[in-house]
Design an enzyme around this catalytic site. Structure first.
Site, PDB file in Angstrom:
ATOM      1  N   ASN A   1     -17.356   1.858   0.014  1.00  0.00           N
ATOM      2  CA  ASN A   1     -17.786   3.122   0.605  1.00  0.00           C
ATOM      3  C   ASN A   1     -19.280   3.192   0.856  1.00  0.00           C
ATOM      4  O   ASN A   1     -19.728   3.891   1.743  1.00  0.00           O
ATOM      5  CB  ASN A   1     -17.339   4.302  -0.272  1.00  0.00           C
TER       6      ASN A   1
ATOM      7  N   THR B   1       5.952  20.973  -4.357  1.00  0.00           N
ATOM      8  CA  THR B   1       6.193  21.392  -2.977  1.00  0.00           C
ATOM      9  C   THR B   1       5.159  20.770  -2.045  1.00  0.00           C
ATOM     10  O   THR B   1       3.973  20.729  -2.354  1.00  0.00           O
ATOM     11  CB  THR B   1       6.132  22.927  -2.887  1.00  0.00           C
TER      12      THR B   1
ATOM     13  N   GLN C   1     -11.674   4.145   2.970  1.00  0.00           N
ATOM     14  CA  GLN C   1     -12.706   3.990   3.997  1.00  0.00           C
ATOM     15  C   GLN C   1     -12.197   3.177   5.180  1.00  0.00           C
ATOM     16  O   GLN C   1     -12.736   3.272   6.286  1.00  0.00           O
ATOM     17  CB  GLN C   1     -13.956   3.310   3.411  1.00  0.00           C
TER      18      GLN C   1
ATOM     19  N   GLY D   1      -6.927  11.739   3.560  1.00  0.00           N
ATOM     20  CA  GLY D   1      -6.891  12.376   4.877  1.00  0.00           C
ATOM     21  C   GLY D   1      -8.255  12.746   5.423  1.00  0.00           C
ATOM     22  O   GLY D   1      -8.558  12.524   6.591  1.00  0.00           O
ATOM     23  N   HIS D   2      -9.116  13.291   4.537  1.00  0.00           N
ATOM     24  CA  HIS D   2     -10.371  13.855   5.070  1.00  0.00           C
ATOM     25  C   HIS D   2     -11.371  12.790   5.495  1.00  0.00           C
ATOM     26  O   HIS D   2     -12.426  13.124   6.019  1.00  0.00           O
ATOM     27  CB  HIS D   2     -10.986  14.824   4.056  1.00  0.00           C
TER      28      HIS D   2
ATOM     29  N   CYS E   1     -30.938  10.222  -8.498  1.00  0.00           N
ATOM     30  CA  CYS E   1     -31.112  11.667  -8.456  1.00  0.00           C
ATOM     31  C   CYS E   1     -30.039  12.368  -7.639  1.00  0.00           C
ATOM     32  O   CYS E   1     -29.761  13.521  -7.870  1.00  0.00           O
ATOM     33  CB  CYS E   1     -32.474  12.003  -7.905  1.00  0.00           C
TER      34      CYS E   1
ATOM     35  N   THR F   1      -7.814  10.028  -4.771  1.00  0.00           N
ATOM     36  CA  THR F   1      -7.891   9.814  -6.219  1.00  0.00           C
ATOM     37  C   THR F   1      -6.501   9.888  -6.850  1.00  0.00           C
ATOM     38  O   THR F   1      -6.163   9.067  -7.711  1.00  0.00           O
ATOM     39  CB  THR F   1      -8.822  10.863  -6.856  1.00  0.00           C
TER      40      THR F   1
END
Lengths: 402, 296
Positions: free
Chosen positions: A151, A237, A179, A200-201, A325, A73
């Protein structure tokens, strides 16, 4: 935790080799890479190595084109806001109706700030109309942002071709490739893509680390200003441990690229074909001929996705859904709506996303469980009678305030 | 994943009274397919006595929609129609040990299906006055349509106004940006510009309650919860009411109980629902002192 994890488009497990590569940078290698002493120096070298590992995965020409950020993001926001700041005379953005909220919510905000945003439509299989795109490109276009792969459905967009067209119109081109990176061979040096976002994840690195690829020569305005980190393009950093982890994950993704596109694709195809064969009134959404190798999005008509997920979860199976939902909103997935999938099917879409850790036994287990779950919920559905949908389902059940 | 109570899970995994009721003589179809929740409620009513002999449901919807449907059928069986109609959506939610705020509309749908089915049995036409917009305030489950209409009807000009009239924005305040946007839109319709920092209208006591009526109402709510506290060896008393702050004294086992915060939160929620305004419940120093002596 035991269980079958088929939700790898949401996030992935961190590979143990990645964890191992990271661990020394929490303890003995804790230095700040900006420091002059040797505590910092070694960390600086580790970051340099990670930058080259990511460069390799992306097929970038220079390692300096890799900017480490905190997430996909942040990369998306940095790219689009930079393009607008750098070209104040251009006031238009082109994107698609099926982007991730990281792009769509930002664009909605920019519309309020006075920018004109064009949203490209998709057809029933989630494909763009390039003629519509060509007509919208002009000397007013500051930036085009189009995802590499969707995605929810995994459907690819022709971003390489679209970047050429944007370039010819003098507009910048950004792609949210969170993706695709790690699943699709990339060679960015041979494209006109100016900016690309990585998370990364999504590729077995930790959460909280991302990359913005910025082609050399692309005019740039930083989002975060401060220190000289990342050559002044992203102050703050460095997240040294996660950068090292992402480097290792990038190296491993490159090694597994063929496997992802053969073995993972085979498992996905087997899962999908078996479910479609066993479950009546189910179909694949998106474009099955041109999509990510790990993703299958299946609509189960006349039932609702959250209920499916809760029952799957009871069997230890993790997946996700495009139902209203599960999102906390009152509308089903904007991607399904954009493709014109009717409400009675859009609410019942389930996304299975595999990884290179998925096994044949897991696929067989899901194939065995899904048909009975669907049958169980259809027994509760007012659209269903016995073994099939009611004749003219939309008439058989037409509730008030539909 | 939603934080569903065990009761919700139980009614979802083992729904009661699911499927078609062949000899139903009252049927109600309500819900919204675009929202992904719709329900058919089928009743078998004994004409002589108006007693509901059997109730079944079919639901297209999520876990809590199915659980709410199942709970509703259990709650109304054996009741007369008039008794059944007294079941409120809050009763359905309570029966299930609560629903997440985003899911309260599932219980509303159950209640509406009941009204529709009874109307169908009685040969009446049930019309729905329900309009649901995007959920803006998640703390109090207030949607955009209600906020818009309230701003329009009362010429509201500030977020505080909206909170005073609808409760929206009175909790975590993360929806204040959204409320401001609605204010900008509605105010521009009447040719005004939204100015941040506009003072709220005089804080009229909602529903025109006098101070005395308000305090009586607070006492009535506290009376309602006392039996339960007493069962656990505790008690609560009203100390003072200062504007939106209600001071109470927690005594007995309640004072210093680890669950005190949770208990107070529950009471605060009940008070807000009854008073239809945002209030804060604060345990007094006396309570805090007795806590200090209990737990040195």
């Amino acid at each position: 935790m035991e269980g079958i994890y088929f939700d790898n488009n949401a996030t992935t497990r961190v590979d143990e080799a990645v964890v191992e590569a990271m661990l020394p940078y929490f303890t003995e290698q804790f230095g700040n890479p900006s420091s002059m002493h040797s505590f910092g120096n070694k960390v600086g070298l580790a970051i340099k190595k990670a930058r080259m590992q990511v460069q390799e995965l992306l097929g970038a020409e220079h390692d300096s084109e890799i900017i480490f950020t905190s997430c996909g993001t942040e990369s998306d926001s940095t790219a689009i806001l930079s393009a607008l700041k750098a070209q104040p005379e251009r006031k238009e953005i082109i994107t698609t109706t099926v982007e991730h909220p990281a792009i769509l919510t930002l664009c909605a905000y920019l519309e309020k700030e006075g920018y004109k945003v064009h949203y490209l439509k998709v057809d029933g299989k989630g494909r763009l109309d390039l003629d519509e795109y060509k007509k919208l490109l002009s000397d007013q276009t500051a930036v085009v942002s189009v995802m590499w792969a969707n995605n929810e459905t995994g459907t690819f967009f022709p971003v390489v071709e679209m970047a050429e067209l944007a370039n010819a119109a003098g507009a910048m081109f950004h792609t949210d490739a969170v993706q695709a990176v790690g699943k699709v061979p990339l060679n960015l040096k041979d494209t006109k893509i100016d900016m690309l976002s990585v998370s990364g994840h999504k590729l077995h690195a930790p959460k909280g680390i991302g990359v913005l690829y910025l082609k050399r020569g692309t005019r740039f305005r930083p989002l975060l200003r401060g220190g000289h980190q990342e050559r002044g393009r992203r102050a703050g950093t460095e997240n040294t441990t996660s950068i090292v982890g992402l480097g290792k994950a990038a190296e491993m993704a490159l090694e597994a690229m063929a496997f992802e596109n053969t073995e993972v694709a085979r498992l996905r195809d087997k899962l999908e074909a078996a479910i479609l064969a066993k479950v009546p009134r189910s179909f694949v959404t998106g474009n099955p001929d041109n999509r990510l190798p790990n993703t299958s999005n299946i609509a189960f008509e006349f039932i609702e996705g959250e209920a499916i997920l809760l029952l799957l979860n009871k069997f230890g199976i993790a997946a996700s859904s495009g139902s209203a939902c599960t999102s906390g909103s009152l509308e089903p997935s904007h991607v399904m709506r954009a493709m014109g999938i009717p409400y009675t099917a859009a609410h019942g879409t389930v996304r299975f996303s595999l990884s290179r850790y998925s096994t044949e036994a897991e696929v067989d287990r899901v194939i065995a469980v899904v048909p009975e779950i669907i049958a169980q919920l259809r027994k509760l559905s007012p659209y269903w009678e016995g073994d099939g949908p009611a004749a003219e389902p939309e008439k058989a059940f037409a509730p008030t305030y539909a | 994943m939603w934080d569903y109570s065990d009761k919700v899970k139980e009614h979802f995994f083992q729904p009661r009274n699911a499927g078609v009721l062949a000899d139903a003589n009252g049927v109600g179809d309500v819900g919204s397919i675009s929202c992904g929740d719709a329900l058919r409620l089928m009743l078998k009513v004994e004409p002589e006595t108006d007693i509901i002999l059997d109730a079944h449901f079919q639901t297209f919807g999520c876990g809590s929609a199915i659980a709410s449907s199942s709970a509703l059928t259990e709650m109304i069986k054996g009741k007369t129609l008039d008794e059944a109609l007294k079941v409120s959506n809050q009763d359905i939610a309570d029966y299930l040990d609560g629903l997440p705020p985003e899911k309260m509309h599932c219980s509303v749908m159950g209640r509406e299906a009941l009204q529709a089915a009874v109307a169908n049995y009685r040969g009446e036409v049930w019309s729905d006055d329900h309009e649901e917009g995007a959920l803006v305030c998640k703390c109090f489950a207030i949607d955009a349509v209600l906020i818009e209409e309230t701003i329009r009807a009362n010429d509201l000009t500030s977020v505080q106004d909206v909170t005073n009239y609808t409760k929206a924005g009175g909790g975590c305040s993360s929806c204040h940006e959204g409320i401001e946007e609605i204010l900008v839109k509605v105010m521009s319709e009447r040719g005004e510009a939204f100015k941040p920092g506009t003072p709220a209208k005089e804080e009229a006591k909602p529903a025109g309650m006098t101070n005395l009526q308000r305090i009586r109402k607070i006492e009535a709510v506290l009376e309602m919860v006392r039996p339960q506290l007493k069962r656990d060896g505790g008690d609560i008393e009203l100390v003072d009411v200062d504007g939106k702050t209600i001071y109470v004294n927690m005594t007995g086992a309640c004072a210093g109980c680890q669950m005190e915060a949770l208990t107070l939160q529950g009471i605060q929620q009940k008070l807000m629902e009854e008073l239809k305004e945002f209030i804060k419940i604060v345990p007094t120093k006396a309570g805090a002192l007795s806590r200090a002596t209990c737990h040195p």
